[in-house]
Design an enzyme around this catalytic site. Structure first.
Site, PDB file in Angstrom:
ATOM      1  N   PRO A   2     -80.895 -42.504  52.087  1.00  0.00           N
ATOM      2  CA  PRO A   2     -80.315 -42.109  50.825  1.00  0.00           C
ATOM      3  C   PRO A   2     -81.295 -42.206  49.685  1.00  0.00           C
ATOM      4  CG  PRO A   2     -79.501 -44.232  51.582  1.00  0.00           C
ATOM      5  CD  PRO A   2     -80.713 -43.918  52.333  1.00  0.00           C
ATOM      6  N   GLU A   3     -81.522 -41.118  49.066  1.00  0.00           N
ATOM      7  CA  GLU A   3     -82.195 -41.121  47.778  1.00  0.00           C
ATOM      8  C   GLU A   3     -81.113 -40.908  46.730  1.00  0.00           C
ATOM      9  OE1 GLU A   3     -85.706 -38.655  47.804  1.00  0.00           O
ATOM     10  OE2 GLU A   3     -85.865 -38.788  49.963  1.00  0.00           O
TER      11      GLU A   3
END
Length: 310
Positions: A2-3
DNA sequence: CGATGCCCCTGAGAGC
DNA sequence: TGCTCTCAGGGGCATC
């Protein structure tokens, strides 16, 4: 995984299930995530009403009615699924990242792990389901993280900025602070590669390996260039590219969640198409310069076009 | 202080 | 089939 865009989408997906809901029960099935849970984690949360779910950088922040802040970081492989009581189980929020090879075909994305398509049994928690939040509405929100790089911590909403996990973070790339002038000041004098500087969460918080590669490609800037050498025009293009990439990614995540919401049990997952990430050997998609190259910087893969990224 | 490398952990896929 | 090797979206810490 996850960014920023993924965390933002998870926050949006969790909102309807958590906001206004009571945490009737909190279960830690595996206490050794990246860092230990704080003492009193379960006791502090059980019985609390969640008033708001937000995001700071790559952290999810759930605010409780007594001012407690629940901080959650997904690490590399963390994800949330929402299980409705009564149903065999249906994932409601499901982060699904790219497959890392960048083919980005929908079918490929859907096969990355065993969750896809097949419902997760309500009672049968999997070996990597580490935390379960049961709500007063009868839903279960399950945190799954097979690599256990994720973490959870508690704080006070009133002093959120001073929380040790958040205190050193840089600006939000989608907020008003990211300007060409900011970049020039923040990167000025830095001799580190541009890519490393953009990954530095103390400067801009929320960018990760994928979106830095994508933003640099769009801005036609080389990831290997010294960060301190950007011209004003370079900084302008970079600001635009970062914002555009993040917004497009969030929009894509949102649309996949909407798809899910109107369906029928179909899995919601992200469908992203990358210009360069994971596309080593492919023709530079915008300008047809030549093949996309992969190099390693800071022990991470960088994908870029060595012709048009200067 | 800044930059770099290593490590945490598990699983997937490639190659032999 | 089954083994071994490489790689993966993050980030903290030691080291030079």
């Amino acid at each position: 995984m996850p960014e920023l865009p993924e965390v933002e989408t998870v926050a949006r997906g969790l909102r309807p299930h958590l906001e206004g809901a009571q945490l009737s029960r909190v279960i830690i099935r595996r206490p050794d995530l990246r860092r230990p849970f704080p003492p009193g984690f379960v006791e502090s949360l059980e019985g609390r009403l969640v008033s708001q779910v937000g995001r700071r950088a790559k952290y999810l922040v759930a605010e409780c009615d007594d001012g407690t802040a629940l901080l959650m970081h997904l690490g590399m492989s963390g994800r949330f699924t929402v299980h409705e009581k009564g149903n065999a189980a249906m994932p409601g929020v499901f982060f699904h990242g790219p497959n890392g090879r960048g083919q980005a075909e929908d079918a490929d994305l859907a096969t990355e792990n065993g969750h896809q398509g097949e419902p997760v049994a309500f009672s049968g928690a999997g070996p990597h389901d580490h935390v379960i939040f049961e709500t007063g509405r009868g839903t279960r929100i399950v945190y799954t993280d097979h690599r256990r790089f994720g973490l959870m911590d508690l704080g006070r909403m009133a002093a959120l900025q001073e929380h040790p996990l958040l205190a050193g973070l840089g600006i939000e790339p989608l907020g008003p602070d990211l300007t060409p002038g900011f970049l020039e000041r923040a990167l000025g004098g830095k001799r580190a590669p541009l890519k490393a500087a953009l990954l530095d969460q103390r400067i801009i918080a929320g960018l990760g390996n994928i979106y830095v590669c994508e933003a640099l490609y769009r801005a036609r800037l080389s990831p290997t260039r010294e960060a301190g050498t950007l011209s004003r025009a370079d900084s302008k293009r970079l600001v635009t590219a970062v914002r555009t990439v993040l917004k497009e990614a969030i929009a894509a995540g949102g649309s996949s969640l909407r798809d899910y919401a109107q369906a029928d049990g179909a899995m919601g997952y992200f469908q992203h198409r990358f210009q360069v990430y994971g596309r080593e050997g492919d023709l530079c998609p915008k300008r047809r310069c030549g093949p996309v190259e992969r190099i390693v910087q800071s022990n991470r893969s960088t994908f870029f076009c060595p012709v048009c990224q200067k």
